[in-house]
Design a protein around this motif. Sequence first.
Motif, mmCIF file in Angstrom:
data_model
loop_
_atom_site.group_PDB
_atom_site.id
_atom_site.type_symbol
_atom_site.label_atom_id
_atom_site.label_comp_id
_atom_site.label_asym_id
_atom_site.label_seq_id
_atom_site.Cartn_x
_atom_site.Cartn_y
_atom_site.Cartn_z
ATOM 1 N N ARG A 16 26.374 38.691 50.996
ATOM 2 C CA ARG A 16 27.058 37.943 52.049
ATOM 3 C C ARG A 16 28.206 37.113 51.483
ATOM 4 N N LEU A 17 29.397 37.312 52.055
ATOM 5 C CA LEU A 17 30.581 36.527 51.726
ATOM 6 C C LEU A 17 30.957 35.675 52.925
ATOM 7 N N GLN A 18 31.117 34.375 52.702
ATOM 8 C CA GLN A 18 31.482 33.454 53.766
ATOM 9 C C GLN A 18 33.006 33.327 53.792
ATOM 10 N N ALA A 26 41.700 38.825 50.760
ATOM 11 C CA ALA A 26 42.240 39.114 49.424
ATOM 12 C C ALA A 26 41.316 38.588 48.334
ATOM 13 N N ALA A 27 40.734 37.412 48.550
ATOM 14 C CA ALA A 27 39.799 36.872 47.562
ATOM 15 C C ALA A 27 38.536 37.724 47.494
ATOM 16 N N ALA A 28 38.081 38.190 48.653
ATOM 17 C CA ALA A 28 36.921 39.080 48.670
ATOM 18 C C ALA A 28 37.238 40.383 47.939
ATOM 19 N N GLU A 29 38.448 40.890 48.167
ATOM 20 C CA GLU A 29 38.845 42.132 47.498
ATOM 21 C C GLU A 29 38.865 41.955 45.989
ATOM 22 N N ALA A 30 39.320 40.807 45.527
ATOM 23 C CA ALA A 30 39.355 40.564 44.083
ATOM 24 C C ALA A 30 37.964 40.514 43.481
ATOM 25 N N ALA A 31 36.963 40.154 44.294
ATOM 26 C CA ALA A 31 35.592 40.051 43.790
ATOM 27 C C ALA A 31 34.859 41.391 43.807
#
Length: 788
Positions: A16-18, A26-31
């Motif tokens: 789960r990403l909040q 973009a931050a989720a993509e980097a992770a």
Amino acid sequence: MTPERPRPAVPTATYRLQLQPAFPFAAAEAAVPYLASLGVSHLHLSPVLEAVPGSTHGYDVVDHARVRGELGGEDGLRALARTAHAHGLGLVVDIVPNHMAMSPRHNRALWEVLREGPASPYARWFDIDWEAQGGRLLLPVLGGPLGQELEHLRPDGNVLRYHDHEFPLREGTEKLPLLQLLDAQWYRPAWWRLARTDLNYRRFFSISELIGVRVEDPEVFAATHDKILGLVREGVVDGLRIDHPDGLADPDGYLARLDEATGGRWTVVEKILSDGEHLPGSWPVAGTTGYDALRHIDGIFTDPVGADELTLRYRKFATPQADLGGQWEPTVRRAAYTVLAHELAAESDRLARTADRLVAASPDASLRDRAPWAVAAALRELLVRLDVYRPYASGDAARVVTEEAAREARSAFTVPEEADAVDAVRGLLLGPATPELQEIRTRFAQTASALRAKSVEDSAFYRYAPLLSATEVGGSPGSPAVSPADFHAYCGRVQRDWPATGVVVSTHDTKRSADVRAALAVLTECPERWAQLLAELSRDATDVPDGQLAWAAWQTVFGLGPASADRVRDALLKHVREAGLHTTWTEQDPAYEEAVAAFVAHGPCGAPGERVAELRRRLEPHVRANVLGTALTHLTMPGVPDLYQGTEAEYRALVDPDNRRPVDFPPDDPGEKGAVTAAALRLRARRPDAFGSAATYEALPAEGAAAEHCVAFARSGRVVTAVTRLSLRLVDAGGWRDTVLPLPPGRWADVLSPEREFAGSVPLANLFAPLPVALLERVDDGDGAGAA
């Protein structure tokens, strides 16, 4: 371009990403590369559709047709999906069918309703009682009564402005004098306090800023789901999490329509199951989001005898007020009465008016001639006695609105003849289904779910605090412990009936993260030591606002460990406002709240707090056992584990917004928990057949004097999980001694220490030598022997 890796239709594990402006697509993509290496199969995204600007959670949707611009828009979501798919990860998205934000300037559909009234094509979207309030929608936005705020209401062309609020003006009213202009609108700007009694739209619980949506209407369903279903059909989105289905008019029908529209994609529902309640078997979903699993996992690390002793110590220390009595069920009942009379007064009134109309027109003459007050009282007495969230059309309503509840409800009337109103109301709820009775049944169910959430989760959990780790969504603070036998029985049912259900231990809604709760559970193994420490601290304290708050505050800092005073203060101010005993969100007592803040600063977060920290340091081996045991059980029991962001490493968080802060990827120090988590997830990914729908679950009982301190199970004869429970009691009793765990046939490698192998009956002192948990993988196909 990197080719996509295959994605499983059913997740093996989700993460789960909040999402929020501080953590966009973009931050989720980097992770993604890190998260893929961790071993999960899907990313689980918080709501992605357009929300109120600045929202840190996304549940205040304003436009179902657009992906949220602040997160990067649809291009950003598609880019995230491409990167995730290229790494073999699917996307699961949280959707919000029950409500939208009550923000007209951002919510175009609501804007049109305010401008055109019930004739607007969007009027069918919202659950509005146009017969109330003179045919106008009450908008509880004014800071005071109208006369005090009139100077701040300013027409500006075809818009009415009030501070940062904007509302459309009805055509042709722009030039009217102000009071006439206000009276001519399809809405009524009103003092915010009137929401309690005069509100005429359905909302989310008691949050007036969220207006209910009528997704039971096929056209509304289509309009509000077109974008997300399009993303599902295109393969951008692979699965769904459904927020708060209990608020819907017809959860059964909604879920059936959604299942057909998605082609049966993996879907879980945020359904809170009360103790002993089962998910409706007819629902076409994979299962719940996992709060029922959370209760069972936490329960096996809670000592039942110690929990009872802790409760006795709590009553003596905290001296709960006479109207609470220090008992769980009476606390819930009294909170329910308060919620119906205050926070849900408008909903209660609408329900009573509907019931009174139907009773008066009943074809059964024996049900007529009931006083409106008696009908309202009957509804109230039945509602406060429900022990589940709501009845469903697919279920037997008599099992929810029971005869026992009706009998107790009748006894609340002083005049026996008036008590017959209970039978009249129950007849409306349980009689043959007719179109005329559908409204009362729907309103009753929706009010019941809001009442349960507000009276239990948002009130009683903060009034009854012997063990804070038990006051979690889906929890049962009156009986927080779960025996190993009951845990195994639960897992067996899950594997048989809902093998792809969600399993969680920390979420964006948990009041304390799993690691905080794991630490608090240790207190049930040493209640005398805890009570003695608090007695000593109390002798030195001169500024304690009240005993209940002090007990909760000391437990908070014990569970959380070192933290800033601001985090603890904010959580405890929320605690006392939710409890509503001395101060509330709407009737704040500044003097009491200042006393709470001062106590937190000088006590739990001051020098005395070091004594609590020292106790925690002495108990750290047992906290460690609970933290690792919770993590490994979560990741290997039946169902699909969902990891909340950052929880692959030790993660200590309190109630929102504390638990919604962005986290670092990868974590700075994953530690032992990170190693256990990664090993379990990679094993799930490598051996999906051992954990999936066709897998098996087998309890593995230990043998010997300390057998009750081990919980172990096998998955499909290929994987074994073993964890230590109640480790402090174990040490006090002399340790593992001769206790062994008989393994299934074959040789078993320790996934956490691959150089170790076992076979046959393994001494638990050996198995748990490096860690208080063990994860074993079968490494042969026969009955060969190995080293012990």
